[in-house]
Structures are given as C-alpha cells and as structure tokens.
Write an enzyme that holds these catalytic residues in place. Structure first.
Site, PDB file in Angstrom:
ATOM      1  N   ASP A  93     -61.878 -15.359   7.653  1.00  0.00           N
ATOM      2  CA  ASP A  93     -61.771 -14.214   6.620  1.00  0.00           C
ATOM      3  C   ASP A  93     -62.081 -13.075   7.646  1.00  0.00           C
ATOM      4  O   ASP A  93     -62.811 -12.961   8.786  1.00  0.00           O
ATOM      5  CB  ASP A  93     -62.914 -14.380   5.683  1.00  0.00           C
ATOM      6  N   HIS A 109     -53.440 -10.638  10.557  1.00  0.00           N
ATOM      7  CA  HIS A 109     -53.290 -12.281  10.517  1.00  0.00           C
ATOM      8  C   HIS A 109     -52.620 -12.507  12.105  1.00  0.00           C
ATOM      9  O   HIS A 109     -53.078 -13.859  12.369  1.00  0.00           O
ATOM     10  CB  HIS A 109     -52.170 -12.552   9.504  1.00  0.00           C
ATOM     11  N   LEU A 158     -58.822 -33.845  19.991  1.00  0.00           N
ATOM     12  CA  LEU A 158     -59.395 -32.969  18.837  1.00  0.00           C
ATOM     13  C   LEU A 158     -58.302 -33.199  17.656  1.00  0.00           C
ATOM     14  O   LEU A 158     -57.119 -33.128  17.796  1.00  0.00           O
ATOM     15  CB  LEU A 158     -59.216 -31.518  19.001  1.00  0.00           C
TER      16      LEU A 158
END
Ligand code: FPP
Length: 227
Positions: free
Chosen positions: A2, A19, A113
């Site tokens: 956010d 973004h 990962l």
C-alpha cells in the site's frame, strides 16, 4: 503493497508511476527474503475489489504485472525463486494469463523462496471455493479446508499506514503477527523488512496457550491454594 498512489501524488506523478516504483520495491524485498530466512513471501498485487478502480488504472496495473513477470523471470530463476500466482484467472486478459503460466513454468524448480503473488484475489472467495472442494472430497473439516488454501502466515506486514486486512489470506492469518508500517510501499526495502523481522522475533506467540513462565506461576499458585 500500500501507498503507491500516495507516494506518486507526493511527487506530482501519476498513480501508475507509484505502481512502477512499487514493482521496483517488490524486487528489493524479494531479494532480501532468503538473507533474512524467509522461505515464503506473498505479495498482494491486485484484489478482486481493485476492479472498482478507474479502467485506466486497472489496465495499467495489468500491463505492469505482465511486463513485470516477463522481465523478472530470468532473475527469479537465477535466484532460486519459485513463483505461484494465486487468485482467479478467468477475468484476466489472455496475454497476462499466458505470462503467468510462462513465469510459473520457468521458475517451477526454485527452492530458495516461494513467491506467491495474489492477483484478482479475494480470501473470502478462496475460502468458499476451498469449502466446496473439501465437501466434494469427503468432508468439511479444518484440515480438509486447509489443504485447499495456502500455508499458515507467520507475519503480515501492511504498508502505507493502513490497518486493515482487506480480504487478504483471512484463514491463513488466523495466528499471524501483524505489523502496520507507515512507510509507503515504494520506499519499503530490505532494511524495513529486517526491522519487521526483528519485531516479529521479539514477540511471544502463544497460539491461545499460556506461556511457560506464566504456567509455572499458575501451577505454583494452584499448588499453594490446594495445600
Ligand atoms: C496498493 O497501493 C497497490 C496496488 C493495488 C497495486 C500493487 C501492484 C504493483 C506494485 C504492480 C507490480 C506487481 C508485482 C507483483 C510486483 P494503492 O494504489 O492503493 O496506493 P494508495 O493506498 O496510496 O492509494
């Protein structure tokens, strides 16, 4: 992730620039994870409620996601990252679905990962689908439901000063530690992540039980009371 829009507005830039900067921050955080002992990272890239955003922002986000996957895949493979995109795919543009499939196939052998990216994701919808699948396969139990959902979340970090879960991993976060950071996502990096990890390790996780020290005190008091 956010704060992209506010980060851009603060510099007089369009939201999509926020973004793009958010995508760069994601790369930094992904790289930091293995060094901090994090084996699974889930990023909330686009919620099922984000379709309510202006169409120009939605298409810019979809474009960005596709180009992000195409440009990052080689680096993910090199760093042993396996990508899994969670959420609905039937409402995504076909070229984004193809980019997701390509990136998932190329990274399938990654072992350092597991990077889960939530796109057109709603935890409530996922829970409903998991419940239907569990019921079809012999019974609606906690264990059966969990089989159709993701791994338990240990730590949830929400940036941008928001203090909500916003339909993210609601079942999986049952015992997650929550950290709400005022940092806007494009400014978030490995240093912020390391600080969050220190805070996480300093917390006592009881899962509803009584910690050993308090148990000893309780037992002592109970023994005195019984005497
Ligand atoms: C929330 O900030 C961010 C999003 C809804 C989009 C996040 C998507 C990306 C960063 C694209 C790249 C994807 C990956 C997987 C790295 P906001 O727009 O709600 O910002 P605000 O709270 O300041 O309005």
């Amino acid at each position: 992730m956010d704060g992209n829009g506010r980060w851009a507005a603060a510099s007089g830039l369009p939201r999509v620039a926020g973004h793009r900067a958010g995508a760069t921050a994601a790369r930094r955080v992904i790289e930091a994870c293995p060094k901090l002992g994090i084996g699974i990272l889930t990023l909330y890239a686009f919620s099922s409620d984000n379709w309510r955003r202006p169409p120009e922002e939605v298409s810019a986000l979809m474009e960005l996601l596709g180009s992000y996957l195409d440009s990052e895949t080689a680096g993910l493979v090199e760093n042993g990252v396996r990508l899994e995109v969670i959420g609905r795919r039937d409402r995504l543009v076909p070229h984004l679905v193809r980019a997701i499939e390509r990136a998932e196939a190329a990274t399938a052998r990654g072992q350092r990962l597991l990077l889960r990216v939530a796109v057109d994701y709603s935890a409530r919808d996922q829970i409903l689908r998991a419940a239907a699948a569990a019921a079809r396969n012999g019974g609606l139990t906690r264990e059966a439901l969990a089989l159709h959902l993701g791994p338990e979340v240990d730590l949830l970090i929400r940036t941008g000063g928001e203090r909500r879960l916003s339909d993210f991993l609601l079942w999986e976060c049952a015992y997650a530690e929550l950290i709400f950071s005022p940092c806007m996502w494009p400014d978030f990096d490995g240093v912020h992540l390391a600080a969050a990890m220190r805070e996480f390790h300093a917390r006592e996780r009881r899962f509803g039980a009584v910690p050993p020290a308090a148990r000893a005190r309780t037992n002592g008091a109970a023994a005195r009371w019984l005497d």
